[in-house]
Scaffold this motif. Structure first.
Motif, PDB file in Angstrom:
ATOM      1  N   ASN A 176       0.804  -1.216   0.000  1.00 13.33           N
ATOM      2  CA  ASN A 176       0.000   0.000   0.000  1.00 13.33           C
ATOM      3  C   ASN A 176       0.840   1.271   0.000  1.00 13.33           C
ATOM      4  O   ASN A 176       0.437   2.280  -0.581  1.00 13.33           O
ATOM      5  CB  ASN A 176      -0.939   0.004   1.213  1.00 13.33           C
ATOM      6  N   TRP A 177       1.995   1.251   0.644  1.00 11.80           N
ATOM      7  CA  TRP A 177       2.810   2.468   0.748  1.00 11.80           C
ATOM      8  C   TRP A 177       3.576   2.740  -0.546  1.00 11.80           C
ATOM      9  O   TRP A 177       3.559   3.842  -1.071  1.00 11.80           O
ATOM     10  CB  TRP A 177       3.776   2.354   1.919  1.00 11.80           C
ATOM     11  N   THR A 178       4.249   1.737  -1.039  1.00 13.32           N
ATOM     12  CA  THR A 178       5.062   1.941  -2.233  1.00 13.32           C
ATOM     13  C   THR A 178       4.249   1.870  -3.516  1.00 13.32           C
ATOM     14  O   THR A 178       4.654   2.399  -4.541  1.00 13.32           O
ATOM     15  CB  THR A 178       6.170   0.872  -2.310  1.00 13.32           C
ATOM     16  N   GLY A 179       3.107   1.200  -3.470  1.00 20.59           N
ATOM     17  CA  GLY A 179       2.307   1.011  -4.670  1.00 20.59           C
ATOM     18  C   GLY A 179       2.815  -0.100  -5.557  1.00 20.59           C
ATOM     19  O   GLY A 179       2.246  -0.360  -6.614  1.00 20.59           O
ATOM     20  N   ASN A 180       3.900  -0.751  -5.150  1.00 21.67           N
ATOM     21  CA  ASN A 180       4.460  -1.841  -5.942  1.00 21.67           C
ATOM     22  C   ASN A 180       3.781  -3.157  -5.588  1.00 21.67           C
ATOM     23  O   ASN A 180       3.131  -3.286  -4.540  1.00 21.67           O
ATOM     24  CB  ASN A 180       5.968  -1.966  -5.692  1.00 21.67           C
ATOM     25  N   GLY A 181       3.958  -4.124  -6.446  1.00 19.31           N
ATOM     26  CA  GLY A 181       3.350  -5.422  -6.191  1.00 19.31           C
ATOM     27  C   GLY A 181       4.111  -6.543  -6.845  1.00 19.31           C
ATOM     28  O   GLY A 181       4.995  -6.317  -7.677  1.00 19.31           O
ATOM     29  N   ILE A 182       3.762  -7.738  -6.442  1.00 20.37           N
ATOM     30  CA  ILE A 182       4.366  -8.951  -6.988  1.00 20.37           C
ATOM     31  C   ILE A 182       3.253  -9.903  -7.379  1.00 20.37           C
ATOM     32  O   ILE A 182       2.326 -10.143  -6.607  1.00 20.37           O
ATOM     33  CB  ILE A 182       5.265  -9.645  -5.944  1.00 20.37           C
ATOM     34  N   TYR A 183       3.351 -10.435  -8.581  1.00 22.54           N
ATOM     35  CA  TYR A 183       2.515 -11.557  -8.974  1.00 22.54           C
ATOM     36  C   TYR A 183       3.359 -12.813  -8.801  1.00 22.54           C
ATOM     37  O   TYR A 183       4.334 -13.014  -9.514  1.00 22.54           O
ATOM     38  CB  TYR A 183       2.043 -11.421 -10.422  1.00 22.54           C
ATOM     39  N   VAL A 202      -9.524 -15.962  -3.778  1.00 25.10           N
ATOM     40  CA  VAL A 202      -9.302 -15.736  -2.359  1.00 25.10           C
ATOM     41  C   VAL A 202      -8.867 -14.291  -2.143  1.00 25.10           C
ATOM     42  O   VAL A 202      -7.990 -13.788  -2.864  1.00 25.10           O
ATOM     43  CB  VAL A 202      -8.215 -16.690  -1.797  1.00 25.10           C
ATOM     44  N   ASP A 203      -9.452 -13.639  -1.152  1.00 22.81           N
ATOM     45  CA  ASP A 203      -9.063 -12.282  -0.763  1.00 22.81           C
ATOM     46  C   ASP A 203      -8.743 -12.295   0.728  1.00 22.81           C
ATOM     47  O   ASP A 203      -9.624 -12.516   1.560  1.00 22.81           O
ATOM     48  CB  ASP A 203     -10.191 -11.295  -1.058  1.00 22.81           C
ATOM     49  N   LEU A 204      -7.471 -12.082   1.063  1.00 26.46           N
ATOM     50  CA  LEU A 204      -7.031 -12.076   2.460  1.00 26.46           C
ATOM     51  C   LEU A 204      -6.936 -10.668   3.036  1.00 26.46           C
ATOM     52  O   LEU A 204      -6.392 -10.478   4.127  1.00 26.46           O
ATOM     53  CB  LEU A 204      -5.677 -12.784   2.589  1.00 26.46           C
ATOM     54  N   GLY A 205      -7.431  -9.675   2.328  1.00 26.10           N
ATOM     55  CA  GLY A 205      -7.484  -8.327   2.868  1.00 26.10           C
ATOM     56  C   GLY A 205      -6.136  -7.641   2.896  1.00 26.10           C
ATOM     57  O   GLY A 205      -5.149  -8.087   2.300  1.00 26.10           O
ATOM     58  N   SER A 206      -6.088  -6.508   3.601  1.00 27.96           N
ATOM     59  CA  SER A 206      -4.888  -5.680   3.677  1.00 27.96           C
ATOM     60  C   SER A 206      -4.434  -5.600   5.126  1.00 27.96           C
ATOM     61  O   SER A 206      -5.014  -4.878   5.934  1.00 27.96           O
ATOM     62  CB  SER A 206      -5.169  -4.285   3.118  1.00 27.96           C
ATOM     63  N   ASN A 208       6.799  -0.585   8.399  1.00 28.32           N
ATOM     64  CA  ASN A 208       7.787  -0.685   7.340  1.00 28.32           C
ATOM     65  C   ASN A 208       9.067   0.021   7.779  1.00 28.32           C
ATOM     66  O   ASN A 208       9.166   1.246   7.766  1.00 28.32           O
ATOM     67  CB  ASN A 208       7.223  -0.043   6.069  1.00 28.32           C
ATOM     68  N   TYR A 209      10.061  -0.785   8.175  1.00 27.97           N
ATOM     69  CA  TYR A 209      11.319  -0.207   8.637  1.00 27.97           C
ATOM     70  C   TYR A 209      12.162   0.323   7.488  1.00 27.97           C
ATOM     71  O   TYR A 209      13.131   1.052   7.693  1.00 27.97           O
ATOM     72  CB  TYR A 209      12.120  -1.248   9.419  1.00 27.97           C
ATOM     73  N   GLY A 210      11.839  -0.058   6.276  1.00 28.26           N
ATOM     74  CA  GLY A 210      12.564   0.512   5.147  1.00 28.26           C
ATOM     75  C   GLY A 210      12.247   1.983   4.954  1.00 28.26           C
ATOM     76  O   GLY A 210      13.115   2.786   4.624  1.00 28.26           O
ATOM     77  N   GLU A 211      10.961   2.352   5.175  1.00 29.35           N
ATOM     78  CA  GLU A 211      10.529   3.736   5.026  1.00 29.35           C
ATOM     79  C   GLU A 211      10.123   4.363   6.351  1.00 29.35           C
ATOM     80  O   GLU A 211       9.769   5.540   6.389  1.00 29.35           O
ATOM     81  CB  GLU A 211       9.360   3.806   4.047  1.00 29.35           C
ATOM     82  N   PHE A 212      10.149   3.565   7.431  1.00 33.63           N
ATOM     83  CA  PHE A 212       9.773   4.023   8.767  1.00 33.63           C
ATOM     84  C   PHE A 212       8.361   4.606   8.767  1.00 33.63           C
ATOM     85  O   PHE A 212       8.101   5.702   9.270  1.00 33.63           O
ATOM     86  CB  PHE A 212      10.784   5.057   9.287  1.00 33.63           C
ATOM     87  N   VAL A 213       7.438   3.841   8.174  1.00 28.18           N
ATOM     88  CA  VAL A 213       6.035   4.233   8.126  1.00 28.18           C
ATOM     89  C   VAL A 213       5.188   2.995   8.407  1.00 28.18           C
ATOM     90  O   VAL A 213       5.645   1.856   8.295  1.00 28.18           O
ATOM     91  CB  VAL A 213       5.650   4.824   6.748  1.00 28.18           C
ATOM     92  N   HIS A 214       3.956   3.238   8.777  1.00 30.54           N
ATOM     93  CA  HIS A 214       2.989   2.144   8.886  1.00 30.54           C
ATOM     94  C   HIS A 214       2.509   1.785   7.483  1.00 30.54           C
ATOM     95  O   HIS A 214       2.050   2.648   6.729  1.00 30.54           O
ATOM     96  CB  HIS A 214       1.821   2.552   9.772  1.00 30.54           C
ATOM     97  N   ASP A 215       2.642   0.512   7.147  1.00 32.40           N
ATOM     98  CA  ASP A 215       2.373   0.059   5.794  1.00 32.40           C
ATOM     99  C   ASP A 215       1.363  -1.088   5.853  1.00 32.40           C
ATOM    100  O   ASP A 215       0.960  -1.560   6.926  1.00 32.40           O
ATOM    101  CB  ASP A 215       3.677  -0.408   5.141  1.00 32.40           C
ATOM    102  N   GLY A 216       0.974  -1.571   4.707  1.00 29.97           N
ATOM    103  CA  GLY A 216       0.061  -2.712   4.614  1.00 29.97           C
ATOM    104  C   GLY A 216       0.250  -3.415   3.289  1.00 29.97           C
ATOM    105  O   GLY A 216       0.693  -2.813   2.305  1.00 29.97           O
ATOM    106  N   VAL A 217      -0.066  -4.688   3.257  1.00 29.04           N
ATOM    107  CA  VAL A 217       0.040  -5.485   2.043  1.00 29.04           C
ATOM    108  C   VAL A 217      -1.303  -6.155   1.787  1.00 29.04           C
ATOM    109  O   VAL A 217      -1.809  -6.888   2.646  1.00 29.04           O
ATOM    110  CB  VAL A 217       1.143  -6.548   2.153  1.00 29.04           C
ATOM    111  N   ASN A 218      -1.878  -5.882   0.627  1.00 23.41           N
ATOM    112  CA  ASN A 218      -3.121  -6.519   0.225  1.00 23.41           C
ATOM    113  C   ASN A 218      -2.792  -7.796  -0.551  1.00 23.41           C
ATOM    114  O   ASN A 218      -1.938  -7.786  -1.437  1.00 23.41           O
ATOM    115  CB  ASN A 218      -3.948  -5.576  -0.639  1.00 23.41           C
ATOM    116  N   VAL A 219      -3.477  -8.893  -0.211  1.00 25.86           N
ATOM    117  CA  VAL A 219      -3.172 -10.188  -0.811  1.00 25.86           C
ATOM    118  C   VAL A 219      -4.443 -10.777  -1.411  1.00 25.86           C
ATOM    119  O   VAL A 219      -5.447 -10.956  -0.715  1.00 25.86           O
ATOM    120  CB  VAL A 219      -2.582 -11.166   0.216  1.00 25.86           C
TER     121      VAL A 219
END
Length: 239
Positions: A61-68, A194-198, A203-214
Motif C-alpha cells: 500500500n505504501w510503495t504502490g508496488n506489487g508482486i505476482y 481468495v481475498d485475504l485483505g490488507s 515498514n522499517y525501510g521507510e519508517f512508516v505504517h504500511d500494509g500489504v493486500n493479498v
C-alpha cells in the motif's frame, strides 16, 4: 362294416379330446427378476488430497508496488454432503502448504531497498451448493472463510535484514465439478478466488505504517474417498 369303422374312429377322436382336456396346462416359467442397479448418492463423509496452482498478488500500500507470484499448493480436504433429489449441500474444510520461494521487488528501481513477500499456507472453511447431473457428476459453487499468512522481508542496506509475518482471515468463492468414477472414489477440478485483505505492519525501510493486500487465484485438483456405498432400490415382488 364301413359304418362300424367310421363310428369307431369318431369315438376314439372324442375320447382323445376329452383326455387332452383333462391334462394340466403347461405354462412357460416366469422370467428371472433382475433388480435394478443401486442408485448413487452424494450423501456422506469424504476425505482426500488436493493440489494445484496458486497465482497470488501481493500489493504494497505504501510503495504502490506489487508482486505476482506463481506457486504450488498441496494439502488435504474433508467434508460432508447431503443430497436432496438432484440438489446437494455440503460443508467442507481444506488446508494446503504454499510451495514457492520468496520473490523480491526493488522500491522505485533503487537497489538499496529490497522487499520480499511470501505466504506459507492457505486454508478455508466453505459451504457448498451443487446439482447432481450426468449420472455421477456434481456441479457446484462454494464460498466461505479463508485463512492464510503473509511474510514481509526487508533490507534497506542500513538496518539488519528483518521480517514480519501476520496471519490473515478473509473470504473465498469458487466453482467446480466432482465426478464419482466408482461408488467411493471421487475426482475434482475447481477454481477459487481468495481475498485475504490488507494487513498492516511497520515498514522499517521507510519508517512508516504500511500494509500489504493479498489476493489469489487458485486452480485445484483433488482425489477423495467417500465413505458409504450407493443406496440400493427396494426390491418389489413381481408376479
Amino acid at each position: 362294416m364301413r359304418k362300424v369303422l367310421l363310428s369307431t374312429v369318431a369315438l376314439m377322436a372324442m375320447a382323445g379330446s376329452a383326455f387332452a382336456a383333462d391334462l394340466p396346462s403347461i405354462k412357460a416359467p416366469p422370467p428371472v427378476y433382475v433388480p435394478p442397479p443401486p442408485v448413487f448418492s452424494w450423501t456422506g463423509f469424504y476425505i482426500g488430497v488436493e493440489g494445484g496452482g496458486d497465482f497470488r498478488n501481493f500489493h504494497d500500500n505504501w510503495t504502490g508496488n506489487g508482486i505476482y507470484k506463481d506457486a504450488g499448493l498441496i494439502g488435504g480436504v474433508l467434508g460432508y454432503n447431503w443430497q436432496f433429489n438432484q440438489f446437494v449441500v455440503g460443508l467442507e474444510g481444506d488446508a494446503a502448504a504454499v510451495l514457492g520461494g520468496d520473490q523480491a521487488y526493488t522500491y522505485n528501481g533503487n537497489l538499496i531497498y529490497n522487499n520480499t513477500l511470501n505466504s506459507t499456507y492457505a486454508a478455508a472453511i466453505r459451504g457448498r451448493l451443487g446439482m447432481a447431473v450426468w449420472d455421477r457428476a456434481l456441479l457446484y459453487v462454494a464460498g466461505g472463510v479463508a485463512f492464510g499468512d503473509v511474510k514481509v522481508g526487508y533490507n534497506n542496506g542500513i538496518l539488519l535484514p528483518a521480517s514480519y509475518t501476520t496471519s490473515r482471515t478473509g473470504w473465498t468463492i469458487g466453482a467446480g465439478v466432482d465426478y464419482a468414477f466408482t461408488p467411493n472414489w471421487i475426482t475434482r477440478i475447481e477454481y477459487r478466488y481468495v481475498d485475504l485483505g490488507s494487513g498492516g505492519y511497520y515498514n522499517y525501510g521507510e519508517f512508516v505504517h504500511d500494509g500489504v493486500n493479498v489476493t489469489s487465484n487458485q486452480v485445484m485438483g483433488a482425489i477423495m474417498y467417500k465413505f458409504g456405498g450407493p443406496v440400493a432400490e427396494p426390491v418389489v415382488a413381481r408376479y
